[in-house]
Design an enzyme around this catalytic site. Structure first.
Site, PDB file in Angstrom:
ATOM      1  N   GLU A   1       5.660   9.042   2.784  1.00  0.00           N
ATOM      2  CA  GLU A   1       4.801   7.900   3.095  1.00  0.00           C
ATOM      3  C   GLU A   1       3.637   8.374   3.953  1.00  0.00           C
ATOM      4  O   GLU A   1       3.779   9.291   4.770  1.00  0.00           O
ATOM      5  CB  GLU A   1       5.577   6.806   3.841  1.00  0.00           C
ATOM      6  CG  GLU A   1       6.567   6.038   2.980  1.00  0.00           C
ATOM      7  CD  GLU A   1       5.911   5.090   1.988  1.00  0.00           C
ATOM      8  OE1 GLU A   1       4.677   4.900   2.075  1.00  0.00           O
ATOM      9  OE2 GLU A   1       6.630   4.557   1.126  1.00  0.00           O
ATOM     10  N   CYS A   2       2.482   7.719   3.798  1.00  0.00           N
ATOM     11  CA  CYS A   2       1.278   8.145   4.496  1.00  0.00           C
ATOM     12  C   CYS A   2       1.127   7.537   5.878  1.00  0.00           C
ATOM     13  O   CYS A   2       0.299   7.971   6.661  1.00  0.00           O
ATOM     14  CB  CYS A   2       0.058   7.775   3.666  1.00  0.00           C
ATOM     15  SG  CYS A   2      -0.143   5.984   3.469  1.00  0.00           S
ATOM     16  N   GLY A   3       1.880   6.526   6.183  1.00  0.00           N
ATOM     17  CA  GLY A   3       1.735   5.862   7.474  1.00  0.00           C
ATOM     18  C   GLY A   3       1.479   4.379   7.360  1.00  0.00           C
ATOM     19  O   GLY A   3       1.814   3.619   8.260  1.00  0.00           O
TER      20      GLY A   3
END
Length: 261
Positions: free
Chosen positions: A239-241
């Site tokens: 996940e990127c955040g």
């Protein structure tokens, strides 16, 4: 699956106490019915959040076909593929929704971002990079626009942290509602909908990509890999955040900032 309930039968006030029951009912609905329910439940506080991936494009088309007039938030990290930016313009032109574009604070180009934070920050400090290009801009969008609920394109078939996501979530600490109307759909079903309805999509899909993020961390999906296995190749990151614990991300960023001060 056939729609077993209509959106009028689902409570429009959602709390932690009735969340499980609301999700049970939503799982019996087609995505279009879920979107109609969300419009009634969240009113002007409802926005779609998308980077114009396949799932997001399907949701945009469904919302447009239903006449729901849901505004869209796009976080331009300044590191997207040109194809993604072109698609954003084509999508907005086709559907006519209100598009809100947010970028890293104080920057309007990749060159400006590099001048402010140093070159290739994603290699030197991944935590700070994710916070600056994605987390801070989206939270600024939520504040500016009065967002109370966001529609995402996350699906269980994407595996990783998404393997068991419900259709509706309540974000701890903020109360933000996150709606995943395509949570039960597979990539093949997404692709079939895109083609059947002649929906604009990213041409990189035709080159073997199934999940598309920043150009420096996205590769074509391996033939035997999960849908998002072309993202952050060689790392355990999934996940990127944007969909991780906001408070943990902010704390980690501030700790990094303090350490280099």
């Amino acid at each position: 699956m056939p729609t077993a309930v209509t959106h009028q039968a689902i409570p429009t006030t959602v709390t932690e106490a009735n969340l499980a029951e609301v999700n049970r009912l939503l799982e019996q609905c087609e995505p279009q019915e879920i979107l109609r329910w969300a419009r009634a439940a969240f009113g002007n506080g409802l926005y779609q959040e998308t980077a114009f991936g396949p799932s997001g494009n399907v949701i945009t088309d469904m919302a447009g076909a239903e006449g729901l007039n849901i505004p869209v938030i796009f976080v331009d990290t300044l590191h997207h593929f040109r194809e993604t930016l072109d698609l954003a313009a084509r999508s907005q032109q086709r559907y006519g929704y209100t598009l809100h574009v947010y970028r890293p604070e104080g920057c309007s180009t990749e060159a400006e971002f590099a001048a402010k934070h140093g070159p290739e920050l994603w290699k030197r400090d991944e935590v700070s990079y994710d916070y600056l290009v994605k987390v801070e801009p989206i939270r600024r969008a939520y504040r500016d626009l009065g967002v109370t609920a966001v529609i995402t394109g996350r699906r269980r078939s994407q595996k990783g942290d998404r393997a068991s996501i419900p259709i509706l979530e309540i974000e701890p600490g903020t109360g933000l509602r996150k709606l995943n109307p395509l949570a039960l759909w597979s990539f093949s079903r997404i692709w079939a909908y895109l083609r059947a309805n002649e929906i604009p999509y990213n041409p990189l899909l035709d080159q073997g990509y199934k999940s598309i993020g920043d150009y420096h961390s996205t590769l074509p999906t391996p033939p035997d890999g999960d849908e998002r296995s072309g993202r952050w190749s060689g790392s355990a990151k999934s996940e990127c955040g944007l969909h991780k614990d906001y408070f943990a991300m902010r704390a980690a960023f501030l700790a990094r900032k303090k350490a280099v001060a």
